[in-house]
Motif scaffolding. Sequence first.
Motif, PDB file in Angstrom:
ATOM      1  N   TYR A  18      -3.012  10.805 -39.017  1.00 25.36           N
ATOM      2  CA  TYR A  18      -1.549  10.797 -38.974  1.00 25.36           C
ATOM      3  C   TYR A  18      -1.126  11.263 -37.583  1.00 25.36           C
ATOM      4  O   TYR A  18      -1.731  12.185 -37.019  1.00 25.36           O
ATOM      5  CB  TYR A  18      -0.979  11.736 -40.041  1.00 25.36           C
ATOM      6  N   ASN A  50       2.552  11.723 -35.015  1.00 28.09           N
ATOM      7  CA  ASN A  50       3.999  11.578 -34.829  1.00 28.09           C
ATOM      8  C   ASN A  50       4.355  12.179 -33.475  1.00 28.09           C
ATOM      9  O   ASN A  50       3.690  13.095 -32.990  1.00 28.09           O
ATOM     10  CB  ASN A  50       4.748  12.278 -35.962  1.00 28.09           C
ATOM     11  N   ALA A  67       4.759  16.175 -41.022  1.00 26.40           N
ATOM     12  CA  ALA A  67       3.335  15.826 -40.855  1.00 26.40           C
ATOM     13  C   ALA A  67       2.514  16.351 -42.019  1.00 26.40           C
ATOM     14  O   ALA A  67       1.649  15.650 -42.550  1.00 26.40           O
ATOM     15  CB  ALA A  67       2.823  16.397 -39.540  1.00 26.40           C
ATOM     16  N   GLN A 116       2.949  14.245 -45.016  1.00 29.04           N
ATOM     17  CA  GLN A 116       2.329  12.920 -44.915  1.00 29.04           C
ATOM     18  C   GLN A 116       0.796  12.974 -44.889  1.00 29.04           C
ATOM     19  O   GLN A 116       0.152  11.938 -44.988  1.00 29.04           O
ATOM     20  CB  GLN A 116       2.797  12.223 -43.631  1.00 29.04           C
ATOM     21  N   THR A 117       0.250  14.170 -44.745  1.00 32.58           N
ATOM     22  CA  THR A 117      -1.213  14.280 -44.628  1.00 32.58           C
ATOM     23  C   THR A 117      -1.868  14.126 -46.003  1.00 32.58           C
ATOM     24  O   THR A 117      -1.394  14.708 -46.983  1.00 32.58           O
ATOM     25  CB  THR A 117      -1.575  15.659 -44.044  1.00 32.58           C
TER      26      THR A 117
END
Lengths: 356, 350
Positions: B186, B188, B277, B280-281
């Motif tokens: 991931y 960003n 983050a 989303q992990t």
Amino acid sequence: MSEASTDAGSFPQGAGARLREARMAKGLSPDDIAAQLYLRVTLIHDIENENLERLPPPPFITGYLRNYARLVGVPCEQVVYACEANSSGGGSMPTLANVSSDEEMGGRRTPVKALTAFIVLVLMVLVSVWWLGQEKPAELTPEMLSAQNAVGTPPRGAADSNTRITPPVTPKPPVVAPAPVVPKPPVGENPAGLNSGVPGEASENPDAPVEEGSGAEPALPTTEGPAEEPPVEVDPPTSGEGAASAPAAAPKPSSGETTVVVPKSLRAGEAQAELRLEMAEDCWTEVRDDAGRALYFNVAKAGSRLTLKGTAPFKLLLGNAAGSKVYLNGSAFDYSGRGVVRLTVGKASDNKVPQP
Amino acid sequence: MFGPLRGIFSYDISIDLGTANTLIYVRGEGIVLNEPSVVAIRQEMGPGSPKRIAAVGAEAKAMLGRTPGNIVAIRPMKDGVIADFTVTEKMLQHFIRKVHEDKFKLFKPSPRVLICVPCGATQVERRAIKESAAGAGARQVFLVEEPMAAAIGAGLPISEASGSMVLDIGGGTTEIAVISLNGIVYSNSVRIGGDRFDESIISYVRRNYGTLIGETTAERIKQEIGSAFPSSEIREIEVRGRNLAEGIPRSFTLNSAEILEAIQEPLSGIVSAVRTALEQTPPELGADIAERGMVLTGGGALLRDIDRLLMEETGLPVIVADDPLTCVARGGGRALEMMDEHGGEIFAME
């Protein structure tokens, strides 16, 4: 590193024990520390007991030590260095990734680089020298040619078609030849000689005059053995392969001298045509047979005579055409022109041999 | 044509082409250049006349806000990407030449260059960076994403089957990535960084003190008394700026609590990005991160107590990498070495 060892000396009991002491001095429990650093309590115990093999990889250990030390008021870097020093002695702690150190990244290798640069430089110089050595002279001056003739070697690159050789074209006053040997006309049924490029004649007239001055001799039957080898007055030089087409290195003719050249490869009876050149003046002469072998490649002096035997047609380059005469199998070959002339003598299409 | 030959006389270098600073790591040498990404351009004959580079790096930064009419000091990078292509090319050319000063000088340097780019950079922005480096004389240009380089530079175990989270707070952007098995799971990028902190301080001072301060002063305030988390210790600094009402320079004193208040907005942006983050992990990697913690790199990691702020906001261990300013450049250099050792496929590069 010296600083590190000094700092390590300030924690003789070890970094973990120092942190424990500082924590107890502040009245904190391992649980308090774990809560403030968001770590498990077992990790705090492992740090204090320096059970580093049970901890995460080195960057994390360094971070935990810093955070712990800052929390209990101990100088962070000293703790980290002490931990590193202890671990390097005991070998239990993995090496911290200090990629900025010279040891890790290879350090300066100036001598190796200098040596490499020197070797490259030397190679470049050698390549340059070799390259320059490869370059050929654009033209050979008459002086150079005469110098080469003096030592009896053909000009360098004579066989190299890329090399342009300028023959000496300056006409010199004719030298009176002292009693030139007049060749006897060929004796035989076929005065036209051997295969002069006229189809059919060669097979019909295998006998041919061979050479002047030595009397008529039987022609060389094409299938005969060495017993019928044509007489050769002057052997073509055989000095090395550098003479590309060995016959080219013919002996230097002197004024009034008669030279007969037969390529070695023709001695077995292959000679089929005779080309005679009479020089009234010095003339650069280049003669090649049908196979492209250079039969003669030199300056023919005024008054000299050349008799060349080989397979017709012959290709001639005469530097001073006005001062030379060409005979094919005893018959004069008519050509016009002055200065440099290129001729092909004995071609099939050129059969109308003029009368002598 | 002579690229490979010139390459013999050039280094392999890794460049952290940052908004605030450019760092160059030379293979086998370490960090050899750390200069501000600032270029001063002189225009001798007025508008329309040819421009010349007056200064690059620290010398140019000293000119920021202090230039006469014919000199302009500019920062060619903005938000982690190229804002002025030509000036960036000239700046890179200058830095590459400076790095090769001790090298054989017969040939123009033609190094292999690895440049770290923000993971949020578009294809156009990446191409611009690549062409800029090629125009500056690079023989080969590779791009690697900044969080990957930062993780390598920080020494994280990126090849293991466990999650490592890295937060790289740069001058123009903040990069967040979760890395496992040599790949980014991931990532960003938010356009918040040290520059936004400076801008926030400038606007805070103008709003509360009616005084205008420059970028250099704002940066100095941030470095000396800036803090990301409330502390019992209050630091103060005396600064000078132009009073907007009176129009004359005035001096006044700022303290760390005020600066904390001033930079709340960009700090919140970073915290939000970290939270996103973590959301989303994948859970397994999230567990690894909760066990070990996240690693801070970049110049922003030097802001006082920023690790404490993130710890309190996320409930995870947070550690600051060794020498966080140079992590990306060092990681890029190590990536070049890994590429030679294991081939270019070891991790995604362009």
